[in-house]
Design an enzyme around this catalytic site. Sequence first.
Site, PDB file in Angstrom:
ATOM      1  N   ASP A  22      65.848   0.246 -24.474  1.00 60.44           N
ATOM      2  CA  ASP A  22      64.781   1.005 -25.164  1.00 60.44           C
ATOM      3  C   ASP A  22      64.903   0.916 -26.685  1.00 60.44           C
ATOM      4  O   ASP A  22      63.912   0.691 -27.373  1.00 60.44           O
ATOM      5  CB  ASP A  22      64.692   2.470 -24.683  1.00 60.44           C
ATOM      6  CG  ASP A  22      65.902   3.333 -24.950  1.00 60.44           C
ATOM      7  OD1 ASP A  22      66.995   2.791 -25.222  1.00 60.44           O
ATOM      8  OD2 ASP A  22      65.758   4.580 -24.890  1.00 60.44           O
ATOM      9  N   GLY A  89      74.370  17.727 -17.940  1.00 60.48           N
ATOM     10  CA  GLY A  89      75.532  16.909 -18.283  1.00 60.48           C
ATOM     11  C   GLY A  89      75.917  15.893 -17.229  1.00 60.48           C
ATOM     12  O   GLY A  89      77.066  15.457 -17.172  1.00 60.48           O
ATOM     13  N   SER A  93      69.277  13.495 -18.037  1.00 59.08           N
ATOM     14  CA  SER A  93      68.475  13.830 -19.224  1.00 59.08           C
ATOM     15  C   SER A  93      68.085  15.296 -19.292  1.00 59.08           C
ATOM     16  O   SER A  93      66.935  15.633 -19.613  1.00 59.08           O
ATOM     17  CB  SER A  93      67.216  12.955 -19.309  1.00 59.08           C
ATOM     18  OG  SER A  93      67.592  11.666 -19.599  1.00 59.08           O
ATOM     19  N   ASP A 140      64.211   8.615 -22.301  1.00 62.14           N
ATOM     20  CA  ASP A 140      64.310   9.881 -21.565  1.00 62.14           C
ATOM     21  C   ASP A 140      63.072  10.734 -21.811  1.00 62.14           C
ATOM     22  O   ASP A 140      62.498  11.324 -20.893  1.00 62.14           O
ATOM     23  CB  ASP A 140      65.551  10.667 -22.011  1.00 62.14           C
ATOM     24  CG  ASP A 140      66.813   9.819 -22.000  1.00 62.14           C
ATOM     25  OD1 ASP A 140      66.841   8.835 -21.238  1.00 62.14           O
ATOM     26  OD2 ASP A 140      67.747  10.121 -22.764  1.00 62.14           O
TER      27      ASP A 140
HETATM   28  C1  GLA Z   1      70.611   7.233 -22.924  1.00 63.20           C
HETATM   29  C2  GLA Z   1      69.589   7.332 -24.052  1.00 63.20           C
HETATM   30  C3  GLA Z   1      68.352   6.500 -23.734  1.00 63.20           C
HETATM   31  C4  GLA Z   1      68.724   5.074 -23.362  1.00 63.20           C
HETATM   32  C5  GLA Z   1      69.813   5.080 -22.290  1.00 63.20           C
HETATM   33  C6  GLA Z   1      70.330   3.681 -21.981  1.00 63.20           C
HETATM   34  O1  GLA Z   1      70.115   7.841 -21.754  1.00 63.20           O
HETATM   35  O2  GLA Z   1      69.233   8.671 -24.267  1.00 63.20           O
HETATM   36  O3  GLA Z   1      67.475   6.518 -24.832  1.00 63.20           O
HETATM   37  O4  GLA Z   1      69.118   4.347 -24.486  1.00 63.20           O
HETATM   38  O5  GLA Z   1      70.928   5.882 -22.670  1.00 63.20           O
HETATM   39  O6  GLA Z   1      69.340   2.927 -21.381  1.00 63.20           O
END
Ligand code: GLA
Length: 325
Positions: A22, A89, A93, A140
């Site tokens: 991302d 955790g 997300s 996320d």
């Molecule tokens: C975490 C970050 C996302 C993304 C993922 C890896 O979840 O918050 O933005 O970068 O790692 O894909």
Amino acid sequence: MIPHRIRAFAPGRVNLIGEHTDYNDGLCLPFAIELGVTVTAQLHEGGGVSAPDLGDGDRFLEGTVAELRRSGRELPGVRLGIDGDLPQGVGLSSSAALCIALALALYAAAGEEPPRPVRLARLCSRVESEWAGQETGLLDQLASLLGEQGRALRLDMRTLEARPVELDLDGHLLATLNSGASRSLAASGYNERREECRRALELLGLESLRDADDASGLPAPLDARLRHVISENERVDAAVAALERGELSELGALLNASHASLRDDYDVSIPEVETAVAACMDGGALGARIMGGGFGGSVLALFPPGAALPDGAISVRPGAGARLL
Ligand code: GLA
């Protein structure tokens, strides 16, 4: 007219495939899950925003309030309650979901429409990086905001186009399993990978790793990092095609290939994550992989119809995106 009592819900997310792409303008295939965070806002006379469930000085609340005020919003006196069924955790997300639910509740309390999803996603990502000290891409937040029942989203992080993809699993199950590893290493490891991508860009003289197609000119370990990004973008479109053709064993093979690439080229696995992936594979999964930033959190696995999930695994299904209830 501002309703006296406001409830805002934001779901957690699972990323089917497309990890660490991302923030490299790449492709991802997340979906919002049915579990989430609900924020209730009770307006009252007098000023101040309080959230007893979060405690004083909570960085997410402070950051969200500050971001709203910075954009010129007047907030009334409001008392917030936090509730929900999304485990915290474990890499689903929960912080993005909390921040989005807070923002939706506060915009409603201010009597305003929230900004469009991409702007709101950016606002919440700023709260996480500038207030809570954790860099994030937009994966996320966009997944939580744009989620649709029964569908994943093919996100192109360069154009920010979100294309719904039917998640017709033909009786198969997707499940997450918490590795149980403390996520204390996660933030530093994640920030280090982002820094490595910035160094790779400088050496290649490119604006974005999306434009790179050959990693061979880079020194180690940057060559391996770029190899992951290039191959992972390809796997996202291969996964979309596999879903469209209903070839779920092919999807499983892509999850395994993504895992190998995240472990060997991107170097974001740890022993607890390997154990969780092995538990899924031993339990009959067609594929299993590290999910999210890595260094702990939950793994994602695809199980065939009728499989008994390993102990502790939770089945995840695509649900609707963030909204006022
Ligand atoms: C975490 C970050 C996302 C993304 C993922 C890896 O979840 O918050 O933005 O970068 O790692 O894909």
